[in-house]
Design an enzyme around this catalytic site. Structure first.
Site, PDB file in Angstrom:
ATOM      1  N   ILE A  23       0.828  -1.203   0.000  1.00 36.56           N
ATOM      2  CA  ILE A  23       0.000   0.000   0.000  1.00 36.56           C
ATOM      3  C   ILE A  23       0.864   1.256   0.000  1.00 36.56           C
ATOM      4  CG2 ILE A  23      -1.651   1.340   1.370  1.00 36.56           C
ATOM      5  CD1 ILE A  23      -2.752  -1.345   2.402  1.00 36.56           C
ATOM      6  N   TYR A 209      -1.810  -7.334  17.441  1.00 35.64           N
ATOM      7  CA  TYR A 209      -2.001  -6.571  16.199  1.00 35.64           C
ATOM      8  C   TYR A 209      -3.237  -5.666  16.319  1.00 35.64           C
ATOM      9  CZ  TYR A 209      -2.910  -5.579  11.252  1.00 35.64           C
ATOM     10  OH  TYR A 209      -3.151  -4.954  10.048  1.00 35.64           O
ATOM     11  N   LYS A 213      -3.590  -1.387  16.260  1.00 32.05           N
ATOM     12  CA  LYS A 213      -4.420  -0.649  15.311  1.00 32.05           C
ATOM     13  C   LYS A 213      -5.473   0.196  16.024  1.00 32.05           C
ATOM     14  CE  LYS A 213      -2.379  -1.821  11.529  1.00 32.05           C
ATOM     15  NZ  LYS A 213      -1.673  -0.804  10.719  1.00 32.05           N
ATOM     16  N   THR A 246      -1.340  -8.139   0.471  1.00 33.02           N
ATOM     17  CA  THR A 246       0.043  -7.674   0.593  1.00 33.02           C
ATOM     18  C   THR A 246       0.882  -8.723   1.309  1.00 33.02           C
ATOM     19  OG1 THR A 246      -0.153  -6.619   2.771  1.00 33.02           O
ATOM     20  CG2 THR A 246      -0.837  -5.310   0.851  1.00 33.02           C
TER      21      THR A 246
END
Length: 333
Positions: A23, A209, A213, A246
């Site tokens: 990205i 994770y 975020k 990704t």
């Protein structure tokens, strides 16, 4: 895929962390296409320089053709007289895209990056906090932080604060500087454990994770509150790129990787599609002067309820300042 057409950003400077791939690469490339001076910040010199080379190569003919159409071709190339073809064209693009080493897992590296950027004595109009790790095994950064929290959140927290004065100096009433942080829909299931931000007592890659975020969302809202209180011409927004194909998935279980490989064309966005909301947040006239929003598919969206808890935002900010060793500017407001 249809990409929005945005006005050219001539004279603007942007930093994109993790701009060597995925990205971040497509974010940096689109900004270069819009005539921004783009600094790719990353932890691998070879990958970074290769990204710079590819972006220049892929945007070269577009810029040359645009220059011909607008009548700027001759004047732009006056300084490249005596050069031929690609060599002359590259001379013009020399400073538009570049790489500076920055390892978000190291506070020392982040500080060195800011020093190197500062030596350039140029403005900073856009900061895209894009880099990140996902579902890595339990391990620590150079400074002893759990890697998800340290890289995805704390590294960007420190980087943003160290660059904040430059952003404030570059923003104006009519053209605010912008900070964009890339979060994820996984923040909706994240829990922030203020008494165990390092996941020392119970480590889960998914939980760590998600917490990192969620922390980025809380950080963005707190940052915007402080910027507004100061009257600064800087905005802060957080984006959700969606489910994107990704390399971040390289740490998931092999069976999950196999299913992803088979179904990615159906359920996953491409990296270029995933970059669209970051680009929108960075340059869209619709967001001029607008901050403190969560953006998904280029639309303002509600983040998880707990992210609007101002006391939690404040506590996370204060604790983060202590962890990275900087003064808490919120105490002066």
């Amino acid at each position: 895929m249809h990409l929005q057409v945005f006005p050219l950003q001539c004279g603007k400077v942007a930093i994109v962390t993790g701009g060597s791939g995925g990205i971040g690469y497509h974010t940096a490339k689109q900004m270069a296409r819009l005539d921004m001076h783009v600094i790719i910040a990353g932890n691998c010199e070879n990958e970074g320089q290769e990204a710079v080379r590819k972006i220049k190569e892929e945007t070269l003919n577009e810029k040359v053709n645009r220059g011909k159409e607008t009548g700027q071709f001759a004047s732009n190339y006056l300084g490249a007289r005596g050069k031929r073809g690609t060599e002359a064209r590259h001379q013009i693009l020399l400073l538009e895209v570049e790489f500076i080493h920055c390892d978000l897992a190291s506070m020392k590296s982040i500080q060195q990056f800011v020093q190197q950027f500062g030596v350039k004595n140029c403005p900073l109009h856009v900061l895209v906090n894009n880099a990140g790790v996902m579902l890595v095994p339990e391990r620590k950064t150079e400074d002893g932080f759990e890697e998800h929290f340290g890289v995805n959140y704390l590294g960007h927290f420190l980087l943003t604060n160290l660059l904040l004065d430059m952003l404030k100096q570059s923003g104006t009433h009519s053209l605010n500087a912008r900070v964009i942080s890339v979060s994820s829909a996984v923040h909706y299931v994240g829990e922030l454990h203020l008494n165990d931000l390092q996941s020392r007592y119970s480590y889960s890659p998914h939980g760590a994770y998600a917490q990192s975020k969620l922390a980025l969302v809380l950080f963005t809202y707190r940052l915007q509150h402080l910027l507004t209180a100061e009257g600064s011409f800087v905005t802060a927004n957080v984006v959700d790129p969606g489910v994107v194909d990704t390399d971040l998935y390289r740490h998931v279980f092999w069976a999950v990787r196999m299913v992803k490989r088979i179904t990615s064309w159906l359920f996953f966005k491409t990296a270029e599609e995933g970059a669209s909301t970051s680009i929108y947040a960075a340059v869209s006239p619709e967001l001029e002067g607008v901050g403190g929003t969560y953006l998904y598919n280029e639309q303002r969206t509600k983040s998880v309820d707990v992210s609007y808890d101002e006391e939690l935002q404040r506590k996370l900010w204060t604790e983060s300042c202590k962890m990275v060793g900087i003064s808490d500017i919120s105490r002066c407001l």
